[in-house]
Design a protein around this motif. Sequence first.
Motif, PDB file in Angstrom:
ATOM      1  N   TRP A 334       0.828  -1.214   0.000  1.00 22.23           N
ATOM      2  CA  TRP A 334       0.000   0.000   0.000  1.00 22.23           C
ATOM      3  C   TRP A 334       0.863   1.266   0.000  1.00 22.23           C
ATOM      4  O   TRP A 334       0.855   2.046  -0.939  1.00 22.23           O
ATOM      5  CB  TRP A 334      -0.992  -0.031   1.168  1.00 22.23           C
ATOM      6  CG  TRP A 334      -1.860   1.190   1.260  1.00 22.23           C
ATOM      7  CD1 TRP A 334      -1.956   2.058   2.308  1.00 22.23           C
ATOM      8  CD2 TRP A 334      -2.774   1.683   0.260  1.00 22.23           C
ATOM      9  NE1 TRP A 334      -2.862   3.052   2.031  1.00 22.23           N
ATOM     10  CE2 TRP A 334      -3.365   2.849   0.776  1.00 22.23           C
ATOM     11  CE3 TRP A 334      -3.117   1.267  -1.028  1.00 22.23           C
ATOM     12  CZ2 TRP A 334      -4.304   3.603   0.059  1.00 22.23           C
ATOM     13  CZ3 TRP A 334      -4.060   2.020  -1.746  1.00 22.23           C
ATOM     14  CH2 TRP A 334      -4.631   3.169  -1.199  1.00 22.23           C
ATOM     15  N   GLU A 335       1.670   1.435   1.013  1.00 23.77           N
ATOM     16  CA  GLU A 335       2.473   2.662   1.057  1.00 23.77           C
ATOM     17  C   GLU A 335       3.641   2.613   0.073  1.00 23.77           C
ATOM     18  O   GLU A 335       4.264   3.633  -0.204  1.00 23.77           O
ATOM     19  CB  GLU A 335       2.941   2.939   2.489  1.00 23.77           C
ATOM     20  CG  GLU A 335       1.779   3.319   3.387  1.00 23.77           C
ATOM     21  CD  GLU A 335       2.195   3.928   4.720  1.00 23.77           C
ATOM     22  OE1 GLU A 335       3.368   4.329   4.867  1.00 23.77           O
ATOM     23  OE2 GLU A 335       1.344   3.987   5.625  1.00 23.77           O
ATOM     24  N   TYR A 338       0.779   2.532  -3.558  1.00 24.07           N
ATOM     25  CA  TYR A 338      -0.641   2.909  -3.590  1.00 24.07           C
ATOM     26  C   TYR A 338      -1.301   2.203  -4.782  1.00 24.07           C
ATOM     27  O   TYR A 338      -1.109   0.996  -4.933  1.00 24.07           O
ATOM     28  CB  TYR A 338      -0.820   4.437  -3.575  1.00 24.07           C
ATOM     29  CG  TYR A 338      -0.338   5.006  -2.238  1.00 24.07           C
ATOM     30  CD1 TYR A 338      -1.098   4.844  -1.095  1.00 24.07           C
ATOM     31  CD2 TYR A 338       0.905   5.644  -2.118  1.00 24.07           C
ATOM     32  CE1 TYR A 338      -0.664   5.316   0.146  1.00 24.07           C
ATOM     33  CE2 TYR A 338       1.350   6.112  -0.883  1.00 24.07           C
ATOM     34  CZ  TYR A 338       0.560   5.934   0.241  1.00 24.07           C
ATOM     35  OH  TYR A 338       1.001   6.384   1.463  1.00 24.07           O
ATOM     36  N   ASP A 546      -4.027   3.534  10.364  1.00 19.38           N
ATOM     37  CA  ASP A 546      -3.402   3.982   9.112  1.00 19.38           C
ATOM     38  C   ASP A 546      -2.209   4.880   9.403  1.00 19.38           C
ATOM     39  O   ASP A 546      -1.443   5.206   8.499  1.00 19.38           O
ATOM     40  CB  ASP A 546      -4.426   4.740   8.255  1.00 19.38           C
ATOM     41  CG  ASP A 546      -5.229   3.788   7.387  1.00 19.38           C
ATOM     42  OD1 ASP A 546      -4.846   2.611   7.280  1.00 19.38           O
ATOM     43  OD2 ASP A 546      -6.244   4.231   6.807  1.00 19.38           O
ATOM     44  N   THR A 548       1.200   5.159  10.274  1.00 25.13           N
ATOM     45  CA  THR A 548       2.313   4.212  10.382  1.00 25.13           C
ATOM     46  C   THR A 548       3.591   4.900  10.845  1.00 25.13           C
ATOM     47  O   THR A 548       4.671   4.306  10.791  1.00 25.13           O
ATOM     48  CB  THR A 548       2.553   3.505   9.031  1.00 25.13           C
ATOM     49  OG1 THR A 548       2.638   4.504   8.011  1.00 25.13           O
ATOM     50  CG2 THR A 548       1.427   2.535   8.702  1.00 25.13           C
ATOM     51  N   ALA A 574       7.226   1.278   8.251  1.00 26.58           N
ATOM     52  CA  ALA A 574       6.805   1.993   7.046  1.00 26.58           C
ATOM     53  C   ALA A 574       7.918   2.911   6.550  1.00 26.58           C
ATOM     54  O   ALA A 574       8.987   3.012   7.155  1.00 26.58           O
ATOM     55  CB  ALA A 574       5.532   2.761   7.335  1.00 26.58           C
ATOM     56  N   ASP A 575       7.602   3.588   5.465  1.00 29.43           N
ATOM     57  CA  ASP A 575       8.575   4.402   4.749  1.00 29.43           C
ATOM     58  C   ASP A 575       9.027   5.623   5.558  1.00 29.43           C
ATOM     59  O   ASP A 575       8.403   5.991   6.541  1.00 29.43           O
ATOM     60  CB  ASP A 575       7.898   4.881   3.457  1.00 29.43           C
ATOM     61  CG  ASP A 575       8.884   4.952   2.316  1.00 29.43           C
ATOM     62  OD1 ASP A 575      10.086   4.697   2.553  1.00 29.43           O
ATOM     63  OD2 ASP A 575       8.445   5.268   1.195  1.00 29.43           O
ATOM     64  N   SER A 578       7.789   9.702   7.030  1.00 31.35           N
ATOM     65  CA  SER A 578       6.504   9.018   7.209  1.00 31.35           C
ATOM     66  C   SER A 578       5.431   9.603   6.293  1.00 31.35           C
ATOM     67  O   SER A 578       5.303  10.822   6.175  1.00 31.35           O
ATOM     68  CB  SER A 578       6.064   9.175   8.662  1.00 31.35           C
ATOM     69  OG  SER A 578       4.688   8.903   8.764  1.00 31.35           O
ATOM     70  N   HIS A 579       4.656   8.716   5.640  1.00 30.66           N
ATOM     71  CA  HIS A 579       3.551   9.185   4.805  1.00 30.66           C
ATOM     72  C   HIS A 579       2.440   9.764   5.671  1.00 30.66           C
ATOM     73  O   HIS A 579       1.562  10.457   5.173  1.00 30.66           O
ATOM     74  CB  HIS A 579       2.986   8.035   3.963  1.00 30.66           C
ATOM     75  CG  HIS A 579       3.967   7.483   2.974  1.00 30.66           C
ATOM     76  ND1 HIS A 579       3.589   6.751   1.887  1.00 30.66           N
ATOM     77  CD2 HIS A 579       5.315   7.558   2.905  1.00 30.66           C
ATOM     78  CE1 HIS A 579       4.664   6.381   1.187  1.00 30.66           C
ATOM     79  NE2 HIS A 579       5.721   6.851   1.810  1.00 30.66           N
ATOM     80  N   SER A 580       2.460   9.460   6.940  1.00 30.81           N
ATOM     81  CA  SER A 580       1.396   9.945   7.822  1.00 30.81           C
ATOM     82  C   SER A 580       1.642  11.386   8.253  1.00 30.81           C
ATOM     83  O   SER A 580       0.714  12.175   8.339  1.00 30.81           O
ATOM     84  CB  SER A 580       1.288   9.074   9.079  1.00 30.81           C
ATOM     85  OG  SER A 580       1.122   7.732   8.729  1.00 30.81           O
ATOM     86  N   GLU A 602       5.914  -2.035   5.156  1.00 32.73           N
ATOM     87  CA  GLU A 602       4.949  -1.319   4.330  1.00 32.73           C
ATOM     88  C   GLU A 602       5.732  -0.230   3.603  1.00 32.73           C
ATOM     89  O   GLU A 602       5.590   0.954   3.866  1.00 32.73           O
ATOM     90  CB  GLU A 602       3.863  -0.726   5.253  1.00 32.73           C
ATOM     91  CG  GLU A 602       2.726  -0.089   4.526  1.00 32.73           C
ATOM     92  CD  GLU A 602       1.355  -0.691   4.870  1.00 32.73           C
ATOM     93  OE1 GLU A 602       1.285  -1.682   5.628  1.00 32.73           O
ATOM     94  OE2 GLU A 602       0.367  -0.159   4.356  1.00 32.73           O
ATOM     95  N   LEU A 603       6.655  -0.637   2.736  1.00 37.10           N
ATOM     96  CA  LEU A 603       7.499   0.294   1.993  1.00 37.10           C
ATOM     97  C   LEU A 603       8.029  -0.454   0.777  1.00 37.10           C
ATOM     98  O   LEU A 603       7.859  -1.664   0.667  1.00 37.10           O
ATOM     99  CB  LEU A 603       8.644   0.824   2.870  1.00 37.10           C
ATOM    100  CG  LEU A 603       9.355  -0.145   3.829  1.00 37.10           C
ATOM    101  CD1 LEU A 603      10.194  -1.158   3.114  1.00 37.10           C
ATOM    102  CD2 LEU A 603      10.175   0.633   4.825  1.00 37.10           C
TER     103      LEU A 603
END
Length: 674
Positions: A334-335, A338, A546, A548, A574-575, A578-580, A602-603
């Motif tokens: 996902w991350e 997408y 969501d 991360t 995760a990446d 952070s995408h968050s 999740e990357l």
Amino acid sequence: MGIKYNETNRIFKLDTPKSTYMFGIVDEENFVGHMYYGRRIKDEDLSYLMRNPSVLPSKSNRDRVNFLDSLPMEYSTHGIGDFRESCLSVKTADGHSACSLSYVSHVIYKGKKVLEGLPATFGNEEECTSLELVCEDKVLKLRIILTYTVFEKLDAITRSVKIINASEEPIYLTKVLTTCVDMDNKEYDMITLYGQWAKERMINRRKITDGKNLINSLRGVSSHQEQPFIAVLDHNAKEEQGEVYGFNLVYSGNFMAQAEITHLDMLRVTLGINPVDFCWKLDKGAAFTAPEAVLVYSSEGIGAMTRTFHDLYRSHLIRGGYKDKKRPILINNWEATYFDFDTDKLLDIAREAKKLGIEMLVMDDGWFGDRKDDNTSLGDWFVNENKLKGGLSYLVQEVNKIGLKFGLWVEPEMVSPDSELFRAHPDWAIQIPGRSGALARNQLVLDISRKEVREGIYESIHKVLSESNIEYVKWDMNRALTDLGSVSLSGDTQGELYHRYVLGMYELQDKLTRDFPHILLENCSSGGGRFDPGMLYYSPQIWTSDNTDAIDRLKIQEGTALIYPLSSMGAHIADCPSHSNGRITPLSTRGYVALAGTFGYELDVTKIPEADRNLIPEQVAMYHKYNDLVREGDYFRIASYQENNEYDCYSVVSKDKKEALVTFIQVSARPGFI
Ligand code: GLA
């Protein structure tokens, strides 16, 4: 331990290793009065604690209201004189709402029965004892069965309620809560878990003030915003000291939980299905079962309550092949991508992941119908061959050849207005005729209260899962319910839709787990919007949030772990940034945080810096080394990052106390303060 009935005094005593729960039958009218819940005691008769006014109703009907409004009730009913929050109210054909409850008989047995169609804790004859208390409303001819189960080795009691209509007419149930516990008001605090999307389960501790202190959900799901959980605790209670009562509803829909300080300085705690928009038509001879409530008592602080919930859920709620097993380390795209992925991209990720020790590739949203973004195709559960050349089977085979398992994302309860499914069955969506239903994330909710809708959707999901070697499913649910209306319900049964929806979803999950017992199921709802005990009955793990970002995750995981075991918390590295929230955090820190949950990535492993990639095999080794301990051990909060905003510290200690893992994360540093 177990359950005893004292026939002379007509008193029931429920004992767990360190707690006692007591109630009894009161006067000739056989009301059921609550006496005591707390530390384990030897006494067999605490009826004086009911402060039962000496004026019994049967002796003076004029005083009956005073009596009923002050008697601590085991299961309060509406409209006959108890003005505190009631558990049960009805609407008869004549429009009356009052109901009453008197004891008729009981049965005590070893073990625990299943709750038909509902998730619930379980235990065998050695592990627990149950009591069924049969009560009735003579006028309405309603039978009300209160069921209690006591766990032999845990300070946990469960309660559920079944209502049977023994009359000749339909009766409408307008409120059926599961639990009511009346206590003396000792100026308690309460803890609830509140939040929002990407900030789930923040611990809110506050003084219980006069009147009704209510939390609830009307979103159709248990929600990001509030948990079906409330704890009542001594004002001085801390991690390792003080009395704590934890209440958790094993349910995934609308709920209410309330601590009410009533007159006469009493405290009433109630928990159950939210009565707002609830109305259940009970036909002649029909039965309604309310979801189960779990009651945990600790006289040794909040930490002991946490550990009891963890033990209960790990041993007596979570099921399936992965219940007590280490979960495969997954990488979710996902991350990483997408919606922008194809077979080659996924295989590149899988090849690199394999080299690093990762064990499963999960293909997230975007693989089906014409799904390029979140505007279309939910409900069209057939593969998008433009993206995935060779189809799903080819991809899965190639991933398996690389040496990884394969997992898949689905969102079975939803439909996009722009989808083949919606064009074929516009009436399958929950909607009110004449009203254009609110879209959320461009989607509508399928009316899975209907059998044909459930069957239609299940058939397409079943086909996908049977055609390829799929070993994991992420079951998502990305919006709340609004505009409630079902074409299959009549004017007098629309009030059943919220609950029928939840029952339909449970039935689907039950089917899936029975038909594909080898599949590891992970539930998810826009992150952690459906992290509740009901879902844990079907999936041993749930996506926690969501968000991360590892640092925000410390708070989210701390709140989640207040009641739910670490083994159930979906946690990924995760990446970065952070995408968050754009935060930059070392990969090592992200690894330590994810170690407290199911662990995964999740990357895009093909794109991260070389130094980070080189660290992954070490993280994988760390997971294999510590996961048994994390999954099975006792969890201790040493510091609360939610409280101090500077650092987090917790430990997991093996049951034999021979091994411990302590995690300390320094988030911010202030010179002179460490
Ligand atoms: C939800 C989930 C995410 C991801 C997306 C896909 O938000 O929580 O993990 O699966 O949906 O649309």
